[in-house]
Design a protein around this motif. Structure first.
Motif, PDB file in Angstrom:
ATOM      1  N   ALA A 285     -78.590  10.390 -21.434  1.00 36.68           N
ATOM      2  CA  ALA A 285     -78.850   9.997 -22.824  1.00 36.68           C
ATOM      3  C   ALA A 285     -79.298   8.533 -22.862  1.00 36.68           C
ATOM      4  O   ALA A 285     -78.777   7.708 -22.116  1.00 36.68           O
ATOM      5  CB  ALA A 285     -77.597  10.188 -23.668  1.00 36.68           C
ATOM      6  N   PRO A 286     -80.241   8.195 -23.739  1.00 36.83           N
ATOM      7  CA  PRO A 286     -80.743   6.811 -23.814  1.00 36.83           C
ATOM      8  C   PRO A 286     -79.830   5.928 -24.668  1.00 36.83           C
ATOM      9  O   PRO A 286     -80.264   5.268 -25.604  1.00 36.83           O
ATOM     10  CB  PRO A 286     -82.111   6.986 -24.462  1.00 36.83           C
ATOM     11  CG  PRO A 286     -81.940   8.166 -25.363  1.00 36.83           C
ATOM     12  CD  PRO A 286     -80.963   9.086 -24.669  1.00 36.83           C
ATOM     13  N   THR A 287     -78.552   5.927 -24.311  1.00 36.78           N
ATOM     14  CA  THR A 287     -77.554   5.313 -25.189  1.00 36.78           C
ATOM     15  C   THR A 287     -76.732   4.238 -24.478  1.00 36.78           C
ATOM     16  O   THR A 287     -75.583   3.985 -24.842  1.00 36.78           O
ATOM     17  CB  THR A 287     -76.610   6.397 -25.746  1.00 36.78           C
ATOM     18  OG1 THR A 287     -76.111   7.187 -24.652  1.00 36.78           O
ATOM     19  CG2 THR A 287     -77.320   7.305 -26.727  1.00 36.78           C
ATOM     20  N   ALA A 288     -77.295   3.589 -23.472  1.00 42.17           N
ATOM     21  CA  ALA A 288     -76.563   2.529 -22.769  1.00 42.17           C
ATOM     22  C   ALA A 288     -76.318   1.348 -23.699  1.00 42.17           C
ATOM     23  O   ALA A 288     -77.172   0.994 -24.513  1.00 42.17           O
ATOM     24  CB  ALA A 288     -77.347   2.066 -21.548  1.00 42.17           C
ATOM     25  N   ARG A 289     -75.145   0.749 -23.562  1.00 36.16           N
ATOM     26  CA  ARG A 289     -74.775  -0.443 -24.333  1.00 36.16           C
ATOM     27  C   ARG A 289     -73.897  -1.321 -23.463  1.00 36.16           C
ATOM     28  O   ARG A 289     -73.345  -0.848 -22.452  1.00 36.16           O
ATOM     29  CB  ARG A 289     -74.035  -0.075 -25.618  1.00 36.16           C
ATOM     30  CG  ARG A 289     -72.822   0.800 -25.400  1.00 36.16           C
ATOM     31  CD  ARG A 289     -71.883   0.839 -26.597  1.00 36.16           C
ATOM     32  NE  ARG A 289     -70.934  -0.280 -26.560  1.00 36.16           N
ATOM     33  CZ  ARG A 289     -69.905  -0.399 -27.403  1.00 36.16           C
ATOM     34  NH1 ARG A 289     -69.706   0.522 -28.348  1.00 36.16           N
ATOM     35  NH2 ARG A 289     -69.083  -1.425 -27.307  1.00 36.16           N
ATOM     36  N   PRO A 290     -73.749  -2.591 -23.801  1.00 38.39           N
ATOM     37  CA  PRO A 290     -72.799  -3.415 -23.070  1.00 38.39           C
ATOM     38  C   PRO A 290     -71.386  -2.828 -23.190  1.00 38.39           C
ATOM     39  O   PRO A 290     -71.004  -2.344 -24.263  1.00 38.39           O
ATOM     40  CB  PRO A 290     -72.891  -4.776 -23.777  1.00 38.39           C
ATOM     41  CG  PRO A 290     -74.236  -4.778 -24.443  1.00 38.39           C
ATOM     42  CD  PRO A 290     -74.458  -3.361 -24.851  1.00 38.39           C
ATOM     43  N   ASP A 291     -70.631  -2.863 -22.108  1.00 43.68           N
ATOM     44  CA  ASP A 291     -69.268  -2.326 -22.114  1.00 43.68           C
ATOM     45  C   ASP A 291     -68.307  -3.394 -22.648  1.00 43.68           C
ATOM     46  O   ASP A 291     -67.460  -3.921 -21.931  1.00 43.68           O
ATOM     47  CB  ASP A 291     -68.873  -1.895 -20.694  1.00 43.68           C
ATOM     48  CG  ASP A 291     -67.531  -1.182 -20.659  1.00 43.68           C
ATOM     49  OD1 ASP A 291     -67.018  -0.821 -21.733  1.00 43.68           O
ATOM     50  OD2 ASP A 291     -66.992  -0.992 -19.545  1.00 43.68           O
ATOM     51  N   ILE A 292     -68.491  -3.703 -23.916  1.00 39.58           N
ATOM     52  CA  ILE A 292     -67.718  -4.738 -24.601  1.00 39.58           C
ATOM     53  C   ILE A 292     -66.979  -4.090 -25.764  1.00 39.58           C
ATOM     54  O   ILE A 292     -67.563  -3.279 -26.493  1.00 39.58           O
ATOM     55  CB  ILE A 292     -68.640  -5.855 -25.144  1.00 39.58           C
ATOM     56  CG1 ILE A 292     -69.471  -6.489 -24.020  1.00 39.58           C
ATOM     57  CG2 ILE A 292     -67.825  -6.909 -25.892  1.00 39.58           C
ATOM     58  CD1 ILE A 292     -68.672  -7.237 -22.978  1.00 39.58           C
ATOM     59  N   VAL A 293     -65.713  -4.441 -25.937  1.00 45.30           N
ATOM     60  CA  VAL A 293     -64.957  -3.969 -27.094  1.00 45.30           C
ATOM     61  C   VAL A 293     -65.314  -4.862 -28.270  1.00 45.30           C
ATOM     62  O   VAL A 293     -64.947  -6.042 -28.309  1.00 45.30           O
ATOM     63  CB  VAL A 293     -63.441  -4.011 -26.822  1.00 45.30           C
ATOM     64  CG1 VAL A 293     -62.669  -3.607 -28.077  1.00 45.30           C
ATOM     65  CG2 VAL A 293     -63.079  -3.083 -25.663  1.00 45.30           C
TER      66      VAL A 293
ATOM     67  N   ASN B 161     -70.252  -7.384 -16.843  1.00 41.96           N
ATOM     68  CA  ASN B 161     -70.932  -6.761 -15.697  1.00 41.96           C
ATOM     69  C   ASN B 161     -70.795  -5.250 -15.677  1.00 41.96           C
ATOM     70  O   ASN B 161     -71.032  -4.614 -14.660  1.00 41.96           O
ATOM     71  CB  ASN B 161     -70.447  -7.375 -14.382  1.00 41.96           C
ATOM     72  CG  ASN B 161     -68.948  -7.245 -14.188  1.00 41.96           C
ATOM     73  OD1 ASN B 161     -68.276  -6.487 -14.884  1.00 41.96           O
ATOM     74  ND2 ASN B 161     -68.406  -7.976 -13.217  1.00 41.96           N
ATOM     75  N   SER B 162     -70.430  -4.681 -16.833  1.00 42.66           N
ATOM     76  CA  SER B 162     -70.298  -3.224 -16.940  1.00 42.66           C
ATOM     77  C   SER B 162     -71.151  -2.722 -18.099  1.00 42.66           C
ATOM     78  O   SER B 162     -71.268  -3.381 -19.132  1.00 42.66           O
ATOM     79  CB  SER B 162     -68.826  -2.851 -17.169  1.00 42.66           C
ATOM     80  OG  SER B 162     -68.663  -1.459 -17.325  1.00 42.66           O
ATOM     81  N   ALA B 163     -71.749  -1.544 -17.907  1.00 42.55           N
ATOM     82  CA  ALA B 163     -72.503  -0.870 -18.965  1.00 42.55           C
ATOM     83  C   ALA B 163     -71.744   0.392 -19.369  1.00 42.55           C
ATOM     84  O   ALA B 163     -71.002   0.972 -18.566  1.00 42.55           O
ATOM     85  CB  ALA B 163     -73.905  -0.511 -18.485  1.00 42.55           C
ATOM     86  N   LEU B 164     -71.933   0.811 -20.606  1.00 45.40           N
ATOM     87  CA  LEU B 164     -71.205   1.953 -21.163  1.00 45.40           C
ATOM     88  C   LEU B 164     -72.182   2.892 -21.851  1.00 45.40           C
ATOM     89  O   LEU B 164     -73.080   2.442 -22.568  1.00 45.40           O
ATOM     90  CB  LEU B 164     -70.167   1.450 -22.168  1.00 45.40           C
ATOM     91  CG  LEU B 164     -69.426   2.490 -23.006  1.00 45.40           C
ATOM     92  CD1 LEU B 164     -68.468   3.299 -22.133  1.00 45.40           C
ATOM     93  CD2 LEU B 164     -68.654   1.807 -24.144  1.00 45.40           C
ATOM     94  N   CYS B 165     -72.008   4.191 -21.653  1.00 44.57           N
ATOM     95  CA  CYS B 165     -72.819   5.182 -22.356  1.00 44.57           C
ATOM     96  C   CYS B 165     -72.179   5.467 -23.708  1.00 44.57           C
ATOM     97  O   CYS B 165     -71.006   5.848 -23.779  1.00 44.57           O
ATOM     98  CB  CYS B 165     -72.928   6.468 -21.551  1.00 44.57           C
ATOM     99  SG  CYS B 165     -73.839   7.776 -22.423  1.00 44.57           S
ATOM    100  N   GLY B 166     -72.946   5.305 -24.766  1.00 49.10           N
ATOM    101  CA  GLY B 166     -72.436   5.576 -26.098  1.00 49.10           C
ATOM    102  C   GLY B 166     -72.243   7.050 -26.378  1.00 49.10           C
ATOM    103  O   GLY B 166     -71.593   7.409 -27.364  1.00 49.10           O
ATOM    104  N   ALA B 167     -72.774   7.911 -25.508  1.00 45.50           N
ATOM    105  CA  ALA B 167     -72.654   9.354 -25.719  1.00 45.50           C
ATOM    106  C   ALA B 167     -71.483   9.961 -24.948  1.00 45.50           C
ATOM    107  O   ALA B 167     -70.645  10.645 -25.509  1.00 45.50           O
ATOM    108  CB  ALA B 167     -73.960  10.050 -25.326  1.00 45.50           C
TER     109      ALA B 167
END
Length: 232
Positions: A140-148, A112-118
């Motif tokens: 930045a258009p760099t959203a990704r799932p906040d998963i390790v 349930n969390s999103a992470l910016c790759g930038a």
């Protein structure tokens, strides 16, 4: 020991009874994909749509899932035990929170969390993420799932290691014992003299390192163990 300091590690086994599949389940989401394709930075770079779709499916599944008696018992332990209780999970679902646990350390991230790759900004993920979503912080258009993903460093390792060094009791619930660094937690806890207990449907890869084992379903073994800790 009046108020022992407790560290608990939970893995996929505690959520399996709530209908969330593990790596090993035949016919589940994981069985349809190679880990390299959906759980590595390289896989995301190769085919971000596949990865986003995979985690959208997992997020939708987790949103429908209901915590079981194992989750509820751990929430009770956190609420009623007068000493420190650190709940660390390898799971990316929110079933511990749904059960009422106030403080859960998600070492492998959260659906349930999103992470910016930038810029590494985090924000609540929508139920359905899209490739190229913009970060609300840096745009930045760099959203990704906040998963390790495999090859990345789990979250809050310093806090976990410090808690293990001060633990009187370490419990591992529903873990396979073959994913590091979590598989090494029992050794760290045992090194400082903590009592160690494993609760698992099947013995983990590290079962021989535990003082005590309680085989069976988490929905049964965990409430029994919690009752023994709380004296009820």
């Amino acid at each position: 020991m009046a108020h022992p300091s407790i560290v608990i590690l939970t893995g996929a086994g505690i959520s399996a009874e709530s209908g969330l599949g593990t790596f090993r389940d035949e016919g589940g989401l994981w069985a349809q994909h190679r880990i390299e394709d959906v759980a590595t930075p390289e896989g995301f770079a190769r085919n971000p749509q596949l990865v986003v779709d995979f985690y959208n499916a997992r997020r939708a599944q987790a949103a429908e899932a209901v915590p079981n008696a194992g989750h509820a018992a751990l929430a009770r332990l956190q609420a009623e035990h007068p000493g420190d209780v650190l709940l660390v999970t390898q799971n990316v679902d929110d079933l511990h929170e749904k059960a009422g646990s106030p403080d859960v350390l998600h070492m492998h991230g959260a659906l349930n969390s999103a992470l910016c790759g930038a810029c590494e900004q985090r924000w609540p993920a929508p139920l359905e993420m899209h490739v190229g979503e913009a970060c609300p912080q840096c745009d930045a258009p760099t959203a990704r799932p906040d998963i390790v993903w495999f090859g990345e460093i789990p979250y809050q390792m310093e806090r976990i290691e410090q808690a293990l060094l001060n633990a009187d009791i370490f419990a591992a619930i529903g873990t396979s014992g073959n994913v590091y660094p979590a598989a090494g937690f029992v050794q760290m806890a045992a090194h400082v003299g903590a009592k160690t207990v494993e609760m698992n449907l099947d013995p983990s890869e590290t079962v021989a390192l535990f003082e005590e084992t309680r085989p069976g379903k988490a929905s049964e073994t965990v409430p029994e163990w919690v009752a023994s800790i709380l004296g009820s």
